[in-house]
Design an enzyme around this catalytic site. Structure first.
Site, PDB file in Angstrom:
ATOM      1  N   SER A 127       0.917  -1.260   0.056  1.00 22.84           N
ATOM      2  CA  SER A 127      -0.060  -0.112  -0.119  1.00 22.84           C
ATOM      3  C   SER A 127       0.965   1.238   0.047  1.00 22.84           C
ATOM      4  O   SER A 127       2.120   0.977   0.365  1.00 22.84           O
ATOM      5  CB  SER A 127      -0.884  -0.143   1.221  1.00 22.84           C
ATOM      6  OG  SER A 127      -1.361   1.222   1.286  1.00 22.84           O
ATOM      7  N   TYR A 140      -1.535  -0.449  10.632  1.00 17.56           N
ATOM      8  CA  TYR A 140      -1.755  -0.786   9.354  1.00 17.56           C
ATOM      9  C   TYR A 140      -0.294  -0.375   8.777  1.00 17.56           C
ATOM     10  O   TYR A 140       0.224  -1.081   7.828  1.00 17.56           O
ATOM     11  CB  TYR A 140      -2.841   0.062   8.559  1.00 17.56           C
ATOM     12  CG  TYR A 140      -2.868  -0.628   7.163  1.00 17.56           C
ATOM     13  CD1 TYR A 140      -3.586  -1.646   6.798  1.00 17.56           C
ATOM     14  CD2 TYR A 140      -2.965   0.568   6.288  1.00 17.56           C
ATOM     15  CE1 TYR A 140      -3.697  -2.111   5.345  1.00 17.56           C
ATOM     16  CE2 TYR A 140      -3.081   0.288   4.775  1.00 17.56           C
ATOM     17  CZ  TYR A 140      -3.250  -0.937   4.352  1.00 17.56           C
ATOM     18  OH  TYR A 140      -3.900  -1.388   3.067  1.00 17.56           O
TER      19      TYR A 140
HETATM   20  N1  LIG Z   1      -8.854  -1.080  -0.994  1.00 13.20           N
HETATM   21  C1  LIG Z   1      -7.889  -0.352  -0.887  1.00 13.20           C
HETATM   22  O1  LIG Z   1      -8.016   0.884  -1.152  1.00 13.20           O
HETATM   23  C2  LIG Z   1      -6.568  -0.562  -0.725  1.00 13.20           C
HETATM   24  C3  LIG Z   1      -5.288   0.315  -0.809  1.00 13.20           C
HETATM   25  C4  LIG Z   1      -4.193  -0.224  -0.549  1.00 13.20           C
HETATM   26  C5  LIG Z   1      -3.821  -1.535  -0.111  1.00 13.20           C
HETATM   27  N2  LIG Z   1      -4.724  -2.344  -0.108  1.00 13.20           N
HETATM   28  C6  LIG Z   1      -4.479  -3.829   0.244  1.00 13.20           C
HETATM   29  O2  LIG Z   1      -5.087  -4.614  -0.655  1.00 13.20           O
HETATM   30  C7  LIG Z   1      -5.277  -5.911  -0.363  1.00 13.20           C
HETATM   31  C8  LIG Z   1      -6.769  -6.412  -0.652  1.00 13.20           C
HETATM   32  O3  LIG Z   1      -7.647  -5.286   0.029  1.00 13.20           O
HETATM   33  P1  LIG Z   1      -9.004  -5.296  -0.366  1.00 13.20           P
HETATM   34  O4  LIG Z   1      -9.070  -3.753  -0.384  1.00 13.20           O
HETATM   35  O5  LIG Z   1      -9.365  -6.161  -1.425  1.00 13.20           O
HETATM   36  O6  LIG Z   1      -9.762  -5.659   1.177  1.00 13.20           O
HETATM   37  P2  LIG Z   1     -10.985  -6.441   1.361  1.00 13.20           P
HETATM   38  O7  LIG Z   1     -12.158  -6.416   0.232  1.00 13.20           O
HETATM   39  O8  LIG Z   1     -11.457  -6.134   2.881  1.00 13.20           O
HETATM   40  O9  LIG Z   1     -10.669  -8.066   1.376  1.00 13.20           O
HETATM   41  C9  LIG Z   1      -9.543  -8.471   2.212  1.00 13.20           C
HETATM   42  C10 LIG Z   1      -9.523 -10.057   1.998  1.00 13.20           C
HETATM   43  O10 LIG Z   1      -8.559 -10.450   2.765  1.00 13.20           O
HETATM   44  C11 LIG Z   1      -9.137 -11.906   3.386  1.00 13.20           C
HETATM   45  N3  LIG Z   1      -9.032 -12.066   4.764  1.00 13.20           N
HETATM   46  C12 LIG Z   1      -9.305 -11.096   5.763  1.00 13.20           C
HETATM   47  N4  LIG Z   1      -8.991 -11.699   6.933  1.00 13.20           N
HETATM   48  C13 LIG Z   1      -8.605 -12.925   6.737  1.00 13.20           C
HETATM   49  C14 LIG Z   1      -8.169 -13.888   7.551  1.00 13.20           C
HETATM   50  N5  LIG Z   1      -7.893 -13.661   8.836  1.00 13.20           N
HETATM   51  N6  LIG Z   1      -7.669 -14.810   6.910  1.00 13.20           N
HETATM   52  C15 LIG Z   1      -7.585 -14.957   5.571  1.00 13.20           C
HETATM   53  N7  LIG Z   1      -8.043 -13.996   4.849  1.00 13.20           N
HETATM   54  C16 LIG Z   1      -8.354 -12.989   5.522  1.00 13.20           C
HETATM   55  C17 LIG Z   1     -10.882 -11.411   3.062  1.00 13.20           C
HETATM   56  O11 LIG Z   1     -11.542 -12.602   2.961  1.00 13.20           O
HETATM   57  P3  LIG Z   1     -12.503 -13.352   3.901  1.00 13.20           P
HETATM   58  O12 LIG Z   1     -13.413 -12.376   4.678  1.00 13.20           O
HETATM   59  O13 LIG Z   1     -13.263 -14.337   3.104  1.00 13.20           O
HETATM   60  O14 LIG Z   1     -11.526 -14.094   4.834  1.00 13.20           O
HETATM   61  C18 LIG Z   1     -10.826 -10.634   1.756  1.00 13.20           C
HETATM   62  O15 LIG Z   1     -10.602 -11.974   0.730  1.00 13.20           O
HETATM   63  C19 LIG Z   1      -5.023  -5.712   1.314  1.00 13.20           C
HETATM   64  O16 LIG Z   1      -3.772  -6.180   1.410  1.00 13.20           O
HETATM   65  C20 LIG Z   1      -4.968  -4.442   1.543  1.00 13.20           C
HETATM   66  O17 LIG Z   1      -4.232  -3.865   2.564  1.00 13.20           O
HETATM   67  C21 LIG Z   1      -6.004  -2.035  -0.334  1.00 13.20           C
END
Ligand SMILES: NC(=O)c1ccc[n+]([C@@H]2O[C@H](COP(=O)([O-])OP(=O)(O)OC[C@H]3O[C@@H](n4cnc5c(N)ncnc54)[C@H](OP(=O)(O)O)[C@@H]3O)[C@@H](O)[C@H]2O)c1
Length: 258
Positions: A127, A140
């Site tokens: 990120s 984070y």
């Molecule tokens: N969205 C943004 O703006 C943004 C920006 C910068 C970086 N990121 C990074 O991008 C990545 C994906 O984020 P996202 O935005 O797609 O978030 P999200 O929609 O909240 O999805 C998070 C994912 O992680 C899984 N997860 C959560 N807790 C878990 C656990 N205990 N064990 C296994 N899986 C788990 C969730 O699946 P389940 O709930 O099915 O377990 C889900 O598939 C992350 O690393 C985040 O830090 C996101």
């Protein structure tokens, strides 16, 4: 193998890779959603392996069940937002484990088979919060700064051995994912990117063995680089009234993901 496959960015990454012929191992906690994805993605042979990466030993079990993995996409993540004393010990350990420890353990488990084959790639979804600190993000920030350091160091070890290691670092992502899910308005003037842009960056990182791709408008990328060069000024600016308010809106919308 894609962790966090059921999330906003995970789904976009899965679609982009499946459309290019990848056979995916999809992982997250929600078993039903994973099975549905495996059945609906283009191509054949996708597998679902439900796994709670917040549990000790889960990363090693996932790697063992996956078997042969050509590409690791360590994408699962928790927002880890809020003031530190508001975290229970369990929540704190879970955020550190899912965001930082699990990618390291998965990489350790998968590296030997990649070395044996003389090929492989690991992509870590970090990120801009791995470069720039903001209010209500200390946990984070810790995980994403740590993940960035880990991936760059691992690349220094594996580059000469034929194994690719890349970082993909998104900024604020609209439409889906942990930021969009909060419903908070993006900070005016800083812009947003789409999940598809993140997925395209993942593909590019693999195809061209890129060290790091930041997926964000130029304003956000500039601020992140400025923060690396001048953390004192950057933190002072970010923790002003408007920064605190924006961070609070986001953190309040992420309490259910702690
Ligand atoms: N969205 C943004 O703006 C943004 C920006 C910068 C970086 N990121 C990074 O991008 C990545 C994906 O984020 P996202 O935005 O797609 O978030 P999200 O929609 O909240 O999805 C998070 C994912 O992680 C899984 N997860 C959560 N807790 C878990 C656990 N205990 N064990 C296994 N899986 C788990 C969730 O699946 P389940 O709930 O099915 O377990 C889900 O598939 C992350 O690393 C985040 O830090 C996101």
């Amino acid at each position: 193998m894609l962790t966090g496959a059921t999330g906003g960015l995970g789904r976009a990454i899965a679609e982009a890779l499946a459309a290019r012929g990848a056979k995916l191992i999809l992982s997250a906690r929600k078993a039903d959603a994973l099975e549905q994805m495996a059945a609906e993605l283009p191509g054949e042979g996708h597998r679902a392996i439900p796994c709670d990466l917040g549990r000790p030993g889960a990363a090693e079990e996932l790697a063992a069940e996956a078997g042969e993995v050509d590409i690791l996409l360590a994408n699962a993540g928790l927002p880890g937002s809020g003031r530190l004393p508001e975290f229970s010990s369990e929540q704190l350990v879970k955020a550190l484990r899912v965001n930082l420890e699990s990618p390291i353990l998965l990489a350790r488990a998968l590296e030997p088979q990649m070395l044996e084959r003389g090929s492989g790639h690991m992509v870590f979804i970090s990120s801009l919060s791995g470069k720039s600190a903001t209010p209500l993000s200390s946990v984070y920030n810790a995980t994403k700064f740590g993940l960035r350091g880990f991936a760059l160091g691992l690349r220094a070890d594996l580059d000469r051995l034929g194994i690719g290691v890349s970082l993909v670092s998104p900024g604020t992502i609209r439409e889906a994912g942990m930021y969009a899910d909060t419903g908070a308005d993006p900070i005016p003037g800083l812009g947003t990117s789409s999940p598809k842009e993140v997925a395209d960056a993942v593909v590019k990182a693999i195809q061209r063995n890129k060290v790091e791709i930041a997926v964000a408008p130029i304003q956000q990328r500039f601020l992140a680089h400025f923060a690396l060069a001048s953390p004192a000024v950057s933190v002072k600016v970010a923790s002003g009234d408007s920064g605190q308010k924006a961070a609070s809106n986001v953190a309040n919308g992420q309490l259910d993901k702690r």
